[in-house]
Design a protein around this motif. Structure first.
Motif, PDB file in Angstrom:
ATOM      1  N   UNK A  18       0.832  -1.208   0.000  1.00  0.00           N
ATOM      2  CA  UNK A  18       0.000   0.000   0.000  1.00  0.00           C
ATOM      3  C   UNK A  18       0.866   1.257   0.000  1.00  0.00           C
ATOM      4  N   UNK A  19       1.918   1.259   0.820  1.00  0.00           N
ATOM      5  CA  UNK A  19       2.815   2.403   0.860  1.00  0.00           C
ATOM      6  C   UNK A  19       3.510   2.573  -0.487  1.00  0.00           C
ATOM      7  N   UNK A  20       3.955   1.479  -1.044  1.00  0.00           N
ATOM      8  CA  UNK A  20       4.618   1.529  -2.347  1.00  0.00           C
ATOM      9  C   UNK A  20       3.697   2.126  -3.405  1.00  0.00           C
ATOM     10  N   UNK A  21       2.445   1.730  -3.393  1.00  0.00           N
ATOM     11  CA  UNK A  21       1.479   2.242  -4.353  1.00  0.00           C
ATOM     12  C   UNK A  21       1.301   3.750  -4.198  1.00  0.00           C
ATOM     13  N   UNK A  22       1.190   4.208  -2.973  1.00  0.00           N
ATOM     14  CA  UNK A  22       1.024   5.647  -2.724  1.00  0.00           C
ATOM     15  C   UNK A  22       2.250   6.454  -3.149  1.00  0.00           C
ATOM     16  N   UNK A  23       3.422   5.824  -3.046  1.00  0.00           N
ATOM     17  CA  UNK A  23       4.664   6.522  -3.392  1.00  0.00           C
ATOM     18  C   UNK A  23       5.087   6.258  -4.837  1.00  0.00           C
ATOM     19  N   UNK A  25       6.285   3.463  -6.167  1.00  0.00           N
ATOM     20  CA  UNK A  25       7.503   2.655  -6.235  1.00  0.00           C
ATOM     21  C   UNK A  25       7.097   1.202  -6.012  1.00  0.00           C
ATOM     22  N   UNK A  26       8.037   0.282  -6.126  1.00  0.00           N
ATOM     23  CA  UNK A  26       7.720  -1.131  -5.900  1.00  0.00           C
ATOM     24  C   UNK A  26       7.750  -1.468  -4.409  1.00  0.00           C
ATOM     25  N   UNK A  27       7.071  -2.565  -4.083  1.00  0.00           N
ATOM     26  CA  UNK A  27       7.098  -3.044  -2.696  1.00  0.00           C
ATOM     27  C   UNK A  27       8.527  -3.404  -2.303  1.00  0.00           C
ATOM     28  N   UNK A  28       9.298  -3.925  -3.262  1.00  0.00           N
ATOM     29  CA  UNK A  28      10.679  -4.292  -2.996  1.00  0.00           C
ATOM     30  C   UNK A  28      11.513  -3.060  -2.610  1.00  0.00           C
ATOM     31  N   UNK A  29      11.196  -1.919  -3.210  1.00  0.00           N
ATOM     32  CA  UNK A  29      11.895  -0.681  -2.858  1.00  0.00           C
ATOM     33  C   UNK A  29      11.613  -0.310  -1.411  1.00  0.00           C
ATOM     34  N   UNK A  30      10.359  -0.399  -1.005  1.00  0.00           N
ATOM     35  CA  UNK A  30       9.991  -0.083   0.388  1.00  0.00           C
ATOM     36  C   UNK A  30      10.699  -1.042   1.334  1.00  0.00           C
ATOM     37  N   UNK A  47       8.610  12.844  -0.754  1.00  0.00           N
ATOM     38  CA  UNK A  47       7.280  12.243  -0.862  1.00  0.00           C
ATOM     39  C   UNK A  47       6.920  11.507   0.428  1.00  0.00           C
ATOM     40  N   UNK A  48       7.885  10.759   0.959  1.00  0.00           N
ATOM     41  CA  UNK A  48       7.664  10.023   2.208  1.00  0.00           C
ATOM     42  C   UNK A  48       7.389  11.005   3.339  1.00  0.00           C
TER      43      UNK A  48
END
Length: 64
Positions: A18-23, A25-30, A47-48
């Protein structure tokens, strides 16, 4: 770089995906940022910061 993203994400009841989607980026990045394996770019750090409502300095801390 140390960070509080995992804590802030939990406080906001967000999954990594969910955080990745809002930012946008990929979940792997988070995951990599949370584990300190990847430092976000300055635009991503902003952004964060905006998403969680904290100054960058309260989310990220340089490791010594």
């Amino acid at each position: 770089m140390k960070n509080r993203i995992k804590i802030l994400r939990a406080e906001h009841d967000l999954t990594q995906a969910q955080l990745a989607s809002r930012l946008e980026v990929s979940r792997q990045t988070i995951n990599a940022i949370e584990k300190g394996k990847f430092d976000p770019s300055l635009p991503l750090a902003f952004k964060i910061s905006r998403l969680f409502g904290f100054p960058i300095e309260e989310i990220f801390e340089l490791s010594e």
